[in-house]
Design an enzyme around this catalytic site. Structure first.
Site, PDB file in Angstrom:
ATOM      1  N   SER A 153       0.852  -1.186   0.000  1.00  0.00           N
ATOM      2  CA  SER A 153       0.000   0.000   0.000  1.00  0.00           C
ATOM      3  C   SER A 153       0.884   1.232   0.000  1.00  0.00           C
ATOM      4  CB  SER A 153      -0.884   0.017   1.250  1.00  0.00           C
ATOM      5  OG  SER A 153      -1.511   1.278   1.425  1.00  0.00           O
ATOM      6  N   TYR A 197      -2.954  -0.549   9.879  1.00  0.00           N
ATOM      7  CA  TYR A 197      -2.869  -0.867   8.453  1.00  0.00           C
ATOM      8  C   TYR A 197      -1.518  -0.442   7.893  1.00  0.00           C
ATOM      9  CZ  TYR A 197      -4.189  -1.370   3.571  1.00  0.00           C
ATOM     10  OH  TYR A 197      -4.236  -1.761   2.256  1.00  0.00           O
TER      11      TYR A 197
END
Length: 286
Positions: free
Chosen positions: A144, A157
């Protein structure tokens, strides 16, 4: 069972033919996984997915697998490899998000994200290593943009995705003589992964620009079939953000901090219990 392949994943400058390629995709019943699996199958690859909850309308065969299960993962991977007749490509796509402010103690939500996003990929990859070394295959990690450019209120995350890149780096050093390891860095794509964060009142709308799913799939195909690459951003903007985050982190920190302040002042987090500290610290001084 498919026939075996002898083509190597280490052919600089050449695009691999996907026909007959033996592939495992994790999180295959989710938004990214379905699109990636369908694209590869459409190109002639033999794809088997792994997912906690396979769907009847999945575009490829998907085996039920909880990637947080230490004992269950090797069995599911072995079944997939046996069905495929080997393995040329592993795409570690499975991942979850959710609210997790860094200022609060880590709880079940933090552990869930780390277990799935980091340790789940680790478990699956470890179970695939022998087959990938034998075929001189490839591993693609869906990381990500938050692996290098952290956003507030979503610490778990970002931490899990940064750790996934560190794991990929170590894996590359250990098996890179035989297996290509590439990290792909999507930004935000509209999908159910954001639902729990929005439900907690911590939506990051306005903190990040959304990109089309198709572009992410295109980049995964480049990682899977194109020349060997270490890292791939999914957009030009993403490539700039990765560069800035790595080489000028203080600049990106200021940009994100300023954007967060604006979001707080606009009332975006009013009433969100998990953001109470952030809201209080941005309140006008008496």
């Amino acid at each position: 069972m498919s026939t075996s392949r002898t083509s190597s994943g280490h052919q600089p400058g050449r695009r691999r033919d996907a026909r007959g390629l033996r592939v495992i995709v994790t999180g295959a019943s989710g938004t990214f996984g379905r699109a990636i699996s369908a694209r590869l199958a459409g190109l002639g690859a033999h794809v088997i997915g792994l997912d906690l909850a396979p769907r009847a309308d999945d575009p490829v065969q998907v085996l039920a697998c909880d990637i947080t299960d230490d004992a269950g993962v090797p069995d599911a991977v072995a079944a997939a490899i046996a069905e495929l007749g080997g393995l040329d490509l592993l795409i570690n796509n499975a991942g979850v998000g959710g609210p997790a402010p860094a200022e609060l103690p880590p709880g079940a939500e933090v552990r869930r994200q780390l277990d799935i996003n980091l340790l789940g990929a680790w478990r699956v990859t470890a179970a695939c290593v022998d087959a990938l070394v034998q075929s001189r295959g490839r591993v693609v990690m869906l990381s990500s943009r938050m692996a290098v450019m952290q956003l507030p209120l979503a610490a778990a995350y970002g931490a899990s995705k940064r750790a996934l890149v560190a794991y990929a780096d170590a894996l590359r050093l250990e098996i890179g003589t035989h297996v290509t390891v590439t990290c792909v860095y999507p930004s935000a794509v509209r999908s159910p992964i954001h639902d729990s964060t929005a439900a907690a009142g911590l939506s990051l709308e306005g903190m990040s620009s959304y990109e089309p799913l198709e572009g992410v799939v295109d980049t995964v195909m480049r990682a899977a079939l194109g020349r060997a690459r270490r890292d791939l951003a999914t957009t030009r903007r993403g490539a700039v953000e990765l560069f800035l985050a790595r080489h000028l982190p203080s600049v990106t920190d200021r940009i994100i901090a300023r954007t967060l302040s604006g979001r707080v002042r606009s009332g975006a987090f009013d009433g969100a219990e998990l953001a109470a500290g952030v809201v209080a610290r941005h309140a006008p001084k008496p």
